[in-house]
Motif scaffolding. Structure first.
Motif, PDB file in Angstrom:
ATOM      1  N   LEU A  51     -31.789-130.194 -59.938  1.00 24.47           N
ATOM      2  CA  LEU A  51     -33.234-130.181 -60.157  1.00 24.47           C
ATOM      3  C   LEU A  51     -33.976-130.617 -58.891  1.00 24.47           C
ATOM      4  CD1 LEU A  51     -35.359-129.519 -62.256  1.00 24.47           C
ATOM      5  CD2 LEU A  51     -35.206-131.885 -63.059  1.00 24.47           C
ATOM      6  N   SER A  52     -33.452-131.579 -58.181  1.00 24.60           N
ATOM      7  CA  SER A  52     -34.075-131.994 -56.915  1.00 24.60           C
ATOM      8  C   SER A  52     -34.058-130.855 -55.893  1.00 24.60           C
ATOM      9  CB  SER A  52     -33.356-133.215 -56.340  1.00 24.60           C
ATOM     10  OG  SER A  52     -33.580-134.333 -57.172  1.00 24.60           O
ATOM     11  N   HIS A  53     -32.942-130.146 -55.817  1.00 23.89           N
ATOM     12  CA  HIS A  53     -32.866-128.992 -54.907  1.00 23.89           C
ATOM     13  C   HIS A  53     -33.855-127.911 -55.326  1.00 23.89           C
ATOM     14  CE1 HIS A  53     -29.525-130.164 -52.340  1.00 23.89           C
ATOM     15  NE2 HIS A  53     -28.893-130.609 -53.411  1.00 23.89           N
ATOM     16  N   LEU A  54     -33.961-127.674 -56.629  1.00 21.66           N
ATOM     17  CA  LEU A  54     -34.905-126.662 -57.120  1.00 21.66           C
ATOM     18  C   LEU A  54     -36.341-127.058 -56.793  1.00 21.66           C
ATOM     19  CD1 LEU A  54     -33.204-125.838 -60.520  1.00 21.66           C
ATOM     20  CD2 LEU A  54     -33.478-124.270 -58.567  1.00 21.66           C
ATOM     21  N   ASP A  55     -36.648-128.349 -56.904  1.00 24.29           N
ATOM     22  CA  ASP A  55     -37.996-128.817 -56.540  1.00 24.29           C
ATOM     23  C   ASP A  55     -38.281-128.533 -55.062  1.00 24.29           C
ATOM     24  OD1 ASP A  55     -38.448-129.732 -59.117  1.00 24.29           O
ATOM     25  OD2 ASP A  55     -38.016-131.831 -58.634  1.00 24.29           O
ATOM     26  N   ALA A  56     -37.306-128.812 -54.212  1.00 25.51           N
ATOM     27  CA  ALA A  56     -37.480-128.562 -52.768  1.00 25.51           C
ATOM     28  C   ALA A  56     -37.630-127.067 -52.494  1.00 25.51           C
ATOM     29  CB  ALA A  56     -36.294-129.134 -51.990  1.00 25.51           C
ATOM     30  N   LEU A  57     -36.846-126.257 -53.172  1.00 22.92           N
ATOM     31  CA  LEU A  57     -36.947-124.810 -52.975  1.00 22.92           C
ATOM     32  C   LEU A  57     -38.269-124.264 -53.492  1.00 22.92           C
ATOM     33  CD1 LEU A  57     -33.284-123.768 -53.800  1.00 22.92           C
ATOM     34  CD2 LEU A  57     -34.434-123.613 -51.570  1.00 22.92           C
ATOM     35  N   ASP A  58     -38.798-124.857 -54.555  1.00 23.02           N
ATOM     36  CA  ASP A  58     -40.117-124.432 -55.040  1.00 23.02           C
ATOM     37  C   ASP A  58     -41.213-124.771 -54.038  1.00 23.02           C
ATOM     38  OD1 ASP A  58     -39.183-123.235 -57.306  1.00 23.02           O
ATOM     39  OD2 ASP A  58     -39.792-124.844 -58.665  1.00 23.02           O
ATOM     40  N   ALA A  59     -41.116-125.924 -53.414  1.00 19.28           N
ATOM     41  CA  ALA A  59     -42.086-126.280 -52.374  1.00 19.28           C
ATOM     42  C   ALA A  59     -41.979-125.302 -51.208  1.00 19.28           C
ATOM     43  CB  ALA A  59     -41.850-127.715 -51.899  1.00 19.28           C
ATOM     44  N   ALA A  83     -27.481-108.407 -58.238  1.00 14.39           N
ATOM     45  CA  ALA A  83     -27.566-109.846 -57.949  1.00 14.39           C
ATOM     46  C   ALA A  83     -29.016-110.316 -58.014  1.00 14.39           C
ATOM     47  CB  ALA A  83     -26.961-110.162 -56.581  1.00 14.39           C
ATOM     48  N   ALA A  84     -29.947-109.512 -57.493  1.00  7.55           N
ATOM     49  CA  ALA A  84     -31.365-109.882 -57.530  1.00  7.55           C
ATOM     50  C   ALA A  84     -31.866-109.961 -58.965  1.00  7.55           C
ATOM     51  CB  ALA A  84     -32.201-108.896 -56.713  1.00  7.55           C
ATOM     52  N   VAL A  85     -31.435-109.019 -59.801  1.00  2.57           N
ATOM     53  CA  VAL A  85     -31.830-109.042 -61.215  1.00  2.57           C
ATOM     54  C   VAL A  85     -31.225-110.267 -61.907  1.00  2.57           C
ATOM     55  CG1 VAL A  85     -31.556-107.839 -63.426  1.00  2.57           C
ATOM     56  CG2 VAL A  85     -32.239-106.562 -61.388  1.00  2.57           C
ATOM     57  N   ARG A  86     -29.951-110.545 -61.630  1.00  3.79           N
ATOM     58  CA  ARG A  86     -29.291-111.722 -62.206  1.00  3.79           C
ATOM     59  C   ARG A  86     -30.024-112.996 -61.799  1.00  3.79           C
ATOM     60  NH1 ARG A  86     -24.398-113.675 -58.945  1.00  3.79           N
ATOM     61  NH2 ARG A  86     -26.214-114.245 -57.697  1.00  3.79           N
ATOM     62  N   ASP A  87     -30.361-113.111 -60.523  1.00  2.05           N
ATOM     63  CA  ASP A  87     -31.046-114.305 -60.026  1.00  2.05           C
ATOM     64  C   ASP A  87     -32.411-114.470 -60.675  1.00  2.05           C
ATOM     65  OD1 ASP A  87     -28.810-114.433 -58.393  1.00  2.05           O
ATOM     66  OD2 ASP A  87     -29.884-113.860 -56.564  1.00  2.05           O
ATOM     67  N   ALA A  88     -33.153-113.372 -60.785  1.00  3.52           N
ATOM     68  CA  ALA A  88     -34.491-113.426 -61.400  1.00  3.52           C
ATOM     69  C   ALA A  88     -34.386-113.752 -62.881  1.00  3.52           C
ATOM     70  CB  ALA A  88     -35.220-112.104 -61.192  1.00  3.52           C
ATOM     71  N   ASP A  89     -33.407-113.162 -63.572  1.00  2.36           N
ATOM     72  CA  ASP A  89     -33.226-113.448 -64.999  1.00  2.36           C
ATOM     73  C   ASP A  89     -32.840-114.906 -65.231  1.00  2.36           C
ATOM     74  OD1 ASP A  89     -33.828-110.822 -65.617  1.00  2.36           O
ATOM     75  OD2 ASP A  89     -31.741-110.220 -65.988  1.00  2.36           O
ATOM     76  N   THR A  90     -32.009-115.441 -64.350  1.00  4.28           N
ATOM     77  CA  THR A  90     -31.601-116.848 -64.475  1.00  4.28           C
ATOM     78  C   THR A  90     -32.809-117.761 -64.258  1.00  4.28           C
ATOM     79  OG1 THR A  90     -29.406-116.250 -63.664  1.00  4.28           O
ATOM     80  CG2 THR A  90     -29.966-118.586 -63.655  1.00  4.28           C
ATOM     81  N   GLU A  98     -31.616-118.236 -53.372  1.00  2.51           N
ATOM     82  CA  GLU A  98     -31.389-119.623 -52.937  1.00  2.51           C
ATOM     83  C   GLU A  98     -31.320-120.571 -54.132  1.00  2.51           C
ATOM     84  OE1 GLU A  98     -34.690-120.069 -50.293  1.00  2.51           O
ATOM     85  OE2 GLU A  98     -33.564-119.343 -48.563  1.00  2.51           O
ATOM     86  N   CYS A  99     -32.059-120.267 -55.178  1.00  3.22           N
ATOM     87  CA  CYS A  99     -32.099-121.121 -56.374  1.00  3.22           C
ATOM     88  C   CYS A  99     -30.908-120.901 -57.298  1.00  3.22           C
ATOM     89  CB  CYS A  99     -33.379-120.851 -57.170  1.00  3.22           C
ATOM     90  SG  CYS A  99     -34.893-121.384 -56.362  1.00  3.22           S
ATOM     91  N   TRP A 100     -30.292-119.740 -57.208  1.00  2.00           N
ATOM     92  CA  TRP A 100     -29.330-119.340 -58.229  1.00  2.00           C
ATOM     93  C   TRP A 100     -28.215-120.348 -58.458  1.00  2.00           C
ATOM     94  CZ3 TRP A 100     -24.192-118.225 -58.912  1.00  2.00           C
ATOM     95  CH2 TRP A 100     -23.876-117.694 -60.169  1.00  2.00           C
ATOM     96  N   SER A 101     -27.598-120.871 -57.420  1.00  2.00           N
ATOM     97  CA  SER A 101     -26.465-121.777 -57.637  1.00  2.00           C
ATOM     98  C   SER A 101     -26.895-123.049 -58.365  1.00  2.00           C
ATOM     99  CB  SER A 101     -25.760-122.112 -56.323  1.00  2.00           C
ATOM    100  OG  SER A 101     -26.576-122.896 -55.498  1.00  2.00           O
ATOM    101  N   TYR A 102     -28.109-123.519 -58.112  1.00  5.50           N
ATOM    102  CA  TYR A 102     -28.599-124.719 -58.802  1.00  5.50           C
ATOM    103  C   TYR A 102     -28.949-124.394 -60.252  1.00  5.50           C
ATOM    104  CZ  TYR A 102     -28.797-126.150 -53.978  1.00  5.50           C
ATOM    105  OH  TYR A 102     -28.460-126.416 -52.677  1.00  5.50           O
ATOM    106  N   LEU A 103     -29.464-123.199 -60.477  1.00  4.48           N
ATOM    107  CA  LEU A 103     -29.719-122.762 -61.849  1.00  4.48           C
ATOM    108  C   LEU A 103     -28.399-122.552 -62.586  1.00  4.48           C
ATOM    109  CD1 LEU A 103     -32.610-120.258 -61.119  1.00  4.48           C
ATOM    110  CD2 LEU A 103     -32.810-122.520 -62.177  1.00  4.48           C
ATOM    111  N   ASP A 104     -27.402-122.086 -61.872  1.00  7.18           N
ATOM    112  CA  ASP A 104     -26.075-121.929 -62.464  1.00  7.18           C
ATOM    113  C   ASP A 104     -25.501-123.289 -62.855  1.00  7.18           C
ATOM    114  OD1 ASP A 104     -23.846-120.178 -63.215  1.00  7.18           O
ATOM    115  OD2 ASP A 104     -22.765-121.165 -61.567  1.00  7.18           O
ATOM    116  N   ASP A 105     -25.771-124.319 -62.065  1.00  9.39           N
ATOM    117  CA  ASP A 105     -25.354-125.672 -62.448  1.00  9.39           C
ATOM    118  C   ASP A 105     -25.953-126.039 -63.804  1.00  9.39           C
ATOM    119  OD1 ASP A 105     -23.852-126.078 -60.156  1.00  9.39           O
ATOM    120  OD2 ASP A 105     -25.436-127.204 -59.119  1.00  9.39           O
TER     121      ASP A 105
END
Length: 154
Positions: free
Chosen positions: A67-75, A15-22, A105-112
């Motif tokens: 994208l808004s969620h990803l911005d918040a998670l990046d902060a 899962a960690a590899v999948r998340d990082a690759d995504t 935490e980012c994965w589901s938004y990247l999956d979107d």
């Protein structure tokens, strides 16, 4: 236990590899993502209805929200990195664990984006198929200044 992994450590590593690759796959799109969305919204407004799909506005909304969620998670990730103990840089266990958590935490938004991002290309393709409008507005034909009442010849 149907559907549950037999080896939780192996499952977690995969899962960690999948998340990082995504996250890595999205990193090339990320800088221009807002511009892509804005362009798609504008194109969609000008497309004839017969070239559009009812799902497109909703898909664009999903991408914008992701994208808004990803911005918040990046902060949040920047704050987390700043709070790591000294010497806990890239490669250290603390850093890798924090980064894995961030990616998770980012994965589901990247999956979107993986599931719905195609809509941007579909809208672009429809815009190319759409009949082009004249670039200049059609002006009414002008009449000669010499015609009509009160015109003087020169």
């Amino acid at each position: 236990m149907d559907g549950w992994p037999f080896d939780e450590d192996a499952y977690g590593r995969r899962a960690a590899v999948r998340d990082a690759d995504t996250a890595a796959a999205f990193s090339g799109i990320r800088p221009g993502a807002r511009q892509l969305l804005a362009t798609a919204r504008l194109q969609l407004q000008h497309l004839p209805a017969h070239l559009t799909r009812d799902s497109w506005p909703g898909q664009l909304t999903i991408l914008e929200e992701a994208l808004s969620h990803l911005d918040a998670l990046d902060a949040q990730w920047r704050q987390t990195r700043a709070q790591l103990p000294e010497g806990a840089g890239p490669g250290s266990d603390a850093y890798v664990d924090a980064l894995d958590e961030h990616h998770a935490e980012c994965w589901s938004y990247l999956d979107d984006w993986a599931c719905h991002g195609r809509v941007i290309l579909d809208i672009q393709a429809a815009a190319r198929r759409a009949p082009s409008r004249p670039k200049r507005s059609q002006l009414p034909a002008l009449t000669s200044r010499r015609s009509g009442h009160g015109a003087r010849g020169r």
